[in-house]
Design an enzyme around this catalytic site. Structure first.
Site, mmCIF file in Angstrom:
data_model
loop_
_atom_site.group_PDB
_atom_site.id
_atom_site.type_symbol
_atom_site.label_atom_id
_atom_site.label_comp_id
_atom_site.label_asym_id
_atom_site.label_seq_id
_atom_site.Cartn_x
_atom_site.Cartn_y
_atom_site.Cartn_z
ATOM 1 N N TYR A 10 0.957 -1.042 -0.185
ATOM 2 C CA TYR A 10 0.201 -0.424 -0.200
ATOM 3 C C TYR A 10 1.253 1.001 -0.019
ATOM 4 C CZ TYR A 10 -2.558 3.597 2.536
ATOM 5 O OH TYR A 10 -4.086 4.712 2.754
ATOM 6 N N LEU A 32 5.672 -10.119 -2.505
ATOM 7 C CA LEU A 32 5.113 -10.330 -2.775
ATOM 8 C C LEU A 32 3.737 -10.947 -1.181
ATOM 9 C CD1 LEU A 32 5.193 -11.045 -6.306
ATOM 10 C CD2 LEU A 32 4.240 -8.897 -5.210
ATOM 11 N N ALA A 74 7.949 -5.075 5.552
ATOM 12 C CA ALA A 74 7.656 -5.079 7.010
ATOM 13 C C ALA A 74 6.085 -6.045 7.258
ATOM 14 C CB ALA A 74 8.219 -4.138 7.251
ATOM 15 N N TYR A 140 5.555 -5.536 17.155
ATOM 16 C CA TYR A 140 5.340 -4.871 15.544
ATOM 17 C C TYR A 140 6.097 -3.580 16.323
ATOM 18 C CZ TYR A 140 4.246 -1.168 13.097
ATOM 19 O OH TYR A 140 4.526 -0.936 11.506
ATOM 20 N N PHE A 207 -14.530 -0.384 18.818
ATOM 21 C CA PHE A 207 -14.667 -1.218 19.467
ATOM 22 C C PHE A 207 -13.813 -0.137 21.170
ATOM 23 C CE2 PHE A 207 -11.765 -3.328 16.468
ATOM 24 C CZ PHE A 207 -12.240 -4.410 16.137
ATOM 25 N N GLY A 283 -4.700 -3.112 23.991
ATOM 26 C CA GLY A 283 -3.370 -2.974 23.298
ATOM 27 C C GLY A 283 -3.860 -1.455 22.715
HETATM 28 N N1 UFG Z 1 -11.780 0.707 14.871
HETATM 29 C C1 UFG Z 1 -12.555 0.286 15.345
HETATM 30 N N2 UFG Z 1 -12.779 -0.616 14.887
HETATM 31 C C2 UFG Z 1 -12.622 -1.503 13.664
HETATM 32 C C3 UFG Z 1 -11.484 -1.584 13.276
HETATM 33 C C4 UFG Z 1 -10.534 -0.493 13.921
HETATM 34 O O1 UFG Z 1 -12.735 0.493 16.456
HETATM 35 O O2 UFG Z 1 -12.846 -2.334 13.086
HETATM 36 C C5 UFG Z 1 -10.585 1.546 16.464
HETATM 37 C C6 UFG Z 1 -8.805 0.971 17.374
HETATM 38 O O3 UFG Z 1 -10.069 0.611 18.047
HETATM 39 C C7 UFG Z 1 -8.242 2.560 17.207
HETATM 40 C C8 UFG Z 1 -8.532 3.045 15.970
HETATM 41 O O4 UFG Z 1 -10.036 2.341 15.126
HETATM 42 O O5 UFG Z 1 -9.508 2.927 18.455
HETATM 43 C C9 UFG Z 1 -7.747 2.724 14.149
HETATM 44 O O6 UFG Z 1 -7.432 1.265 14.538
HETATM 45 P P1 UFG Z 1 -6.781 1.229 13.120
HETATM 46 O O7 UFG Z 1 -6.547 -0.007 13.124
HETATM 47 O O8 UFG Z 1 -7.415 1.449 11.839
HETATM 48 O O9 UFG Z 1 -4.981 2.064 13.713
HETATM 49 P P2 UFG Z 1 -4.644 1.888 15.136
HETATM 50 O O10 UFG Z 1 -4.443 3.096 15.389
HETATM 51 O O11 UFG Z 1 -4.358 0.423 15.759
HETATM 52 O O12 UFG Z 1 -3.118 1.309 14.183
HETATM 53 C C10 UFG Z 1 -2.413 1.873 13.883
HETATM 54 C C11 UFG Z 1 -1.261 1.879 12.535
HETATM 55 C C12 UFG Z 1 -0.236 1.077 12.322
HETATM 56 C C13 UFG Z 1 0.510 1.218 14.033
HETATM 57 C C14 UFG Z 1 -0.677 1.515 15.512
HETATM 58 C C15 UFG Z 1 0.171 1.994 16.330
HETATM 59 O O13 UFG Z 1 -2.046 0.797 11.606
HETATM 60 O O14 UFG Z 1 0.702 0.144 12.428
HETATM 61 O O15 UFG Z 1 -1.745 2.470 15.105
HETATM 62 O O16 UFG Z 1 -0.866 2.135 17.733
HETATM 63 F F1 UFG Z 1 1.133 0.266 14.761
#
Ligand code: UFG
Length: 329
Positions: A10, A32, A74, A140, A207, A283
């Site tokens: 991406y 890939l 990664a 990670y 969540f 987390g």
């Molecule tokens: N969330 C939902 N529902 C979903 C998916 C996500 O409520 O179906 C919430 C998560 O709980 C979070 C927010 O949306 O509060 C964002 O979640 P993402 O998974 O989109 O992104 P993250 O913040 O967890 O992850 C990002 C980067 C990672 C990095 C991380 C650091 O994508 O690579 O921040 O915490 F490691």
């Protein structure tokens, strides 16, 4: 010539496109595993190579006069990394070690690589500056912090200059609508929200709504992928100008809650996007917002597209045009 590792993914595919648009010569290495060959521009020299494969990687360096490396290869899923830490240390840390070995052997002295806000864990203060304590809460984040430390020591010994870019929440897509986010297992909020108007899921799960935030949902700093790659291009100029290795946050300094993202997506797609409130995801820090002042000051970076309406509009154009990702594209 710039070697883009993970150029079929991406973020890497956006880097390839923007480097080519700048007139840079580019070659791509990708195994890939999660990338898509269709995401690599036509006519770009491509090697299906795993960076842990020393001999194969060496052959790429032998074949081309590489001036700098951009490293996007990664594994990057926080949740998966907790279950499969060895996979993360192998691909991310061992991969970086093999890469550094080859770079030092071939005298390639410039690298820009993807780090993450996950190195900070639950932050002690917001907005997060690069000086905040690093205390990752997942393999990670730990693997990326280990990579940063490896690059530091290798710079001292071998003079390989690096720029580590700690990404906050990357989203959106190039305005052409031809490349975008297409993960086989999608875990990120914006693409998952957009699956509802695409008819691929009935509702979006939120969540947790009991966080200490304005509406109880987590707050994140969403950065447009094109702005993110602009920072990589500036980092390349910075290293080419002979500057020292450094670490920069990439975010906008503005936070949006999960519910705000869903609301804005409703406006952009015209779909009601039903919500199901679920439990917290393990987390997840409540608030992650960057201070990107250092990147602005030192690299001269200015994000132009990173307002969430634009981020979601561009993501929506891509997903609408490619509801199954690169399949049949
Ligand atoms: N969330 C939902 N529902 C979903 C998916 C996500 O409520 O179906 C919430 C998560 O709980 C979070 C927010 O949306 O509060 C964002 O979640 P993402 O998974 O989109 O992104 P993250 O913040 O967890 O992850 C990002 C980067 C990672 C990095 C991380 C650091 O994508 O690579 O921040 O915490 F490691």
């Amino acid at each position: 010539m710039v070697l883009v590792l993970g150029g079929a993914g991406y973020i890497g595919s956006h880097a390839v496109k923007m480097l080519l648009d700048r007139g840079e010569e580019v070659i791509v290495v990708d195994n890939l595993e999660t990338g898509h060959i269709e995401a690599v521009g036509a006519g770009v020299k491509f090697y299906n190579v795993d960076i842990r494969n020393y001999e194969a990687l060496k052959a790429v360096f032998e074949a081309h006069a590489i001036d700098a490396v951009m490293h996007f290869s990664a594994n990057s899923l926080v949740g998966e990394s907790v279950k499969l830490p060895i996979k993360y240390f192998d691909n991310n840390v061992t991969g970086a070690n093999v890469l550094l070995r080859v770079m030092s052997e071939f005298g390639v002295k410039k690298i820009i690589f993807s780090s993450t806000a996950a190195v900070y864990g639950e932050p002690n203060e917001v907005p997060i500056t690069e000086n905040c304590e690093t205390k990752p809460e997942s393999p990670y984040g730990e693997s990326k912090l280990m990579m940063e430390k490896m690059f530091k020591w290798v710079d001292l010994a071998h003079g390989i200059k690096y720029v580590s870019l700690r990404y906050f929440n990357v989203a959106g897509a190039d305005s052409s609508g031809t490349i975008g986010e297409a993960h086989v297992v999608e875990t990120h909020l914006i693409p998952l929200v957009l699956e509802v108007p695409l008819g691929k899921r009935k509702a979006i799960s939120v969540f947790g709504e009991d966080y200490p935030t304005k509406d109880g949902t987590c707050i994140r700093d969403y950065i447009h992928v094109v702005d993110l790659i602009d920072a990589h291009l500036l980092a390349l100029e910075y290293l080419r100008a002979g500057n020292e290795s450094d670490i920069f946050n990439l975010g906008t300094g503005e936070g949006f809650s999960v519910k705000e993202i869903i609301d804005i997506s409703r406006k952009i797609t015209g779909h009601p996007i039903p919500v199901e409130i679920g439990p917290r995801r393990a987390g997840d820090p409540s608030v992650l917002v960057a201070s990107a002042e250092k990147a602005k000051r030192i690299l001269g970076w200015e994000p132009h597209l990173s307002n969430v309406e634009r981020v979601i509009t561009d993501a929506w154009r891509w997903h609408k045009g490619h509801p199954e990702g690169y399949v049949n594209s």
